[in-house]
Every structure is written in C-alpha cells, then in structure tokens.
Design an enzyme around this catalytic site. Structure first.
Site, PDB file in Angstrom:
ATOM      1  N   THR A   8       0.968  -1.402   0.121  1.00  0.00           N
ATOM      2  CA  THR A   8       0.194   0.317   0.095  1.00  0.00           C
ATOM      3  C   THR A   8       0.884   0.762  -0.076  1.00  0.00           C
ATOM      4  O   THR A   8       1.493   1.490   1.226  1.00  0.00           O
ATOM      5  CB  THR A   8      -0.840   0.526   1.325  1.00  0.00           C
ATOM      6  N   LYS A  50      -7.320   1.797  -3.274  1.00  0.00           N
ATOM      7  CA  LYS A  50      -7.026   1.114  -1.943  1.00  0.00           C
ATOM      8  C   LYS A  50      -6.887   2.680  -0.878  1.00  0.00           C
ATOM      9  O   LYS A  50      -7.843   2.079  -0.156  1.00  0.00           O
ATOM     10  CB  LYS A  50      -5.318   1.456  -2.116  1.00  0.00           C
ATOM     11  N   LYS A  52      -0.181   5.262   8.239  1.00  0.00           N
ATOM     12  CA  LYS A  52       0.545   5.574   7.121  1.00  0.00           C
ATOM     13  C   LYS A  52      -0.802   5.374   5.794  1.00  0.00           C
ATOM     14  O   LYS A  52      -0.109   6.782   4.978  1.00  0.00           O
ATOM     15  CB  LYS A  52       0.980   4.354   6.629  1.00  0.00           C
TER      16      LYS A  52
END
Ligand code: NAP
Length: 291
Positions: free
Chosen positions: A97, A172, A240
């Site tokens: 990711t 995502k 993050k």
C-alpha cells in the site's frame, strides 16, 4: 505454471507467496531479513535470492509486498533493485500500500525498459492473506494485467483492473477512507451502548442483521467489547495509509474532514502506546475518557 519471485515475506507476503507454491508455481523468495526467507523455504520449498535484483532474474512475474514508498523505491529502483534484474517482457506486480506517485514513477521507469508494471494493493488483512481470499485493486495496462491475473488469483477472491497505473493505489485510498469512518462509527456505537448499560454483544447480534451491518462490525465487535486490540491491522500502517489519502486529497481537491479527524484520533491512540494495536482500538480512546 509460472516462474515467479516474491519479495517481502511479512505478515501479508509470507502466506501470499505460500499460496503461489500451492497453486503450482515455481517460486523464488527474497526477504531483507534472510531468516524469514529461510523459514519460508523450509515450509514451502522453492529458492532464496539474496538481493531483489538476483530474485528478479529470469522470472516471468515478480511480486513485491513491502512497507511504504521508501521501501518500495529501494527494492525496485535501488542499486540492487528489481529493475536491474528483470528480463524484457517480465512484469512487476506490487502489493504494497503506497502512493499513486511512486506507482507512476515505477511504472514509467519499467515501461521505458520494455517491462510491465501493475500496482495492486490488497484488502482483506492477515486472515485474507492466509486464507487466500484477498481483494486486489489494480492499475496499469489491460493486456499486462490479463497476463498476470490468473497467478494473482492464487491468493485472491477478487482482482480487478480499475484504470491506468496508480488506479490501484487510488482505489485502496478509497477503501481506507471508508474504513476510517466506519470504525469510528462502530467505536462510538459500542461506547454509547456500554454507557447506556446495554449488553453490547446482544445489541450487535440484533443490529448486524439490519442496515448497520459492516465487515468491521462482524469481525471486530467481540474483541472491541472485550477491549482486545493486540492483533490485526496496526495503527502505524493505518496512519501511513490515511496520510497517503489525505495528501492525495489535498491535490485532487476532495474534502475529507472525517478522515482527517480519525487520523488525529489514531495519533492519540499511538500516544496511548497503541502503535501496533488493531484499528478498532478507536474504542479504547473513547473508553479512556469515560466519566
Ligand atoms: P510487515 O509484516 O511489516 O512486512 C513488511 C515486509 O517488507 C517485510 O518482509 C520487510 O522485511 C520488508 N521490507 C520493509 N522495508 C524494506 C526494505 N527497505 N527493503 C527490503 N524489504 C523491506 O508488513 P505487512 O503487514 O506484510 O504489510 C505489507 C504491506 O501490505 C504494507 O504496505 C501494508 O500497508 C499492506 N497491507 C497490510 C495489511 C495487514 O493487515 N497487515 C493489509 C492490507 C495491506 P523484513 O522482514 O526484513 O523487515
């Protein structure tokens, strides 16, 4: 059968690479900490490479699943990176990711050398990786995606191309924006239920049959009610991901007030020592402030 390499045998990568072997593919692995690669080979067979470049040599597909943009840059574009080992026509599929920017940077660098690239972050967590039922959100060229999709399906129940390079990472981000709001809503609901003297488990058993149902509710209400958070998707990773989404939103002009607020709530949970706690620990923050 495909000849492939898998780089990054963490919580996600280790079982994903294992599913490739179970599906009959010939797998070489690389992990920065070699002991993990040795344990993997002991369990699944296959070969170990000592650098990303060596792992990539002579492979049809190379998979990566490392931590963040910086790690990915090093593993793919660094001095000993994948890009220096791939043979013409090979494809890199990245499951990290990361930002859409790094996806585009890698896509441009690889395409210039006649190599394929698919950014392909995943959803489904550790259990999804272990059970081979991940959701894969991909970006890149359609012909390249079709070349690798069957192999990806070794550990996925859904893999779809959402657009050009970077579209997987952008999707995502959408996924993580959804999760942030849903988890905070669930945490507030359980906090309220406890404050109202209700039996949270019974309450959820009823409302999960109606419109309030969600993956987070189904999979997390019991552990949340019990105050258990030492498992799951770590807050450090979630922050993050939210940071990447908020940075992208700053550029594309979207307004994410709830996501920004939940990101700050997570920073408070980090302050409580919860860096590795599951994202559902937003409830711990509310319970801390209980009168
Ligand atoms: P993890 O357990 O921390 O594993 C990270 C892997 O990346 C390890 O193999 C690590 O090697 C390697 N790595 C990190 N920096 C590196 C570098 N500079 N050079 C070479 N290797 C490096 O993480 P994870 O949970 O598997 O997550 C991997 C990715 O999937 C992350 O981007 C995460 O956000 C995403 N993701 C995770 C979940 C989840 O539930 N865990 C769910 C969906 C998506 P070492 O073993 O040497 O440290």
């Amino acid at each position: 059968m495909a000849k492939v390499a898998f780089l990054g045998l963490g919580v996600m990568g280790y079982p994903m690479a294992g599913h490739l072997v179970k599906a009959g593919h010939q797998v070489t692995v690389y992990n920065r900490t070699t002991a993990k690669a040795e344990a993997w080979v002991k369990q699944f067979g296959g070969a170990i490479a000592l650098t990303p470049k060596l792992a990539a040599q002579d492979q049809g597909i190379v998979f990566t699943c490392v931590g963040n943009d910086k790690d990915l840059h090093q593993v793919v574009l660094g001095d000993e990176g994948v890009i220096h080992g791939l043979k013409p026509g090979a494809v890199l599929v990245d499951h990290t990711t990361a930002s859409a920017d790094i996806a585009r940077e890698i896509g441009t660098a690889l395409t210039a050398q006649g190599l394929g690239f698919i950014d392909a972050p995943v959803s489904g967590g550790q259990a999804g990786a272990e059970n081979g039922v991940l959701t894969v959100m991909a970006g890149g060229d359609e012909a390249v995606f079709n070349q690798v999709k069957d192999v990806i399906m070794s550990y996925a129940r859904c893999a779809e191309l959402l657009g050009e390079t970077g579209a997987g990472q952008l999707t995502k981000m959408v996924n993580q924006i959804c999760i942030a709001g849903v988890v905070q809503g669930l945490a507030e609901a359980l906090h309220f239920a406890r404050s109202a003297g209700l039996d949270g488990e019974k309450v959820v058993e009823v409302i999960s049959k109606g419109a309030a149902q969600s993956w987070q509710m189904e999979n997390r209400y019991k552990s949340m009610w019990a105050g258990e958070y030492n498992f799951g998707f770590a807050i450090d990773w979630m922050r993050k991901d939210l940071g990447i989404a908020l940075e992208e939103a700053r550029r594309n002009g979207s307004h994410l007030p709830l996501t920004a607020l939940v990101d700050q709530f997570y920073s408070e949970v980090q302050g409580m020592g919860g860096n590795r706690w599951d994202t559902s620990s937003l409830l711990a923050r509310l319970e801390k402030s209980r009168k």
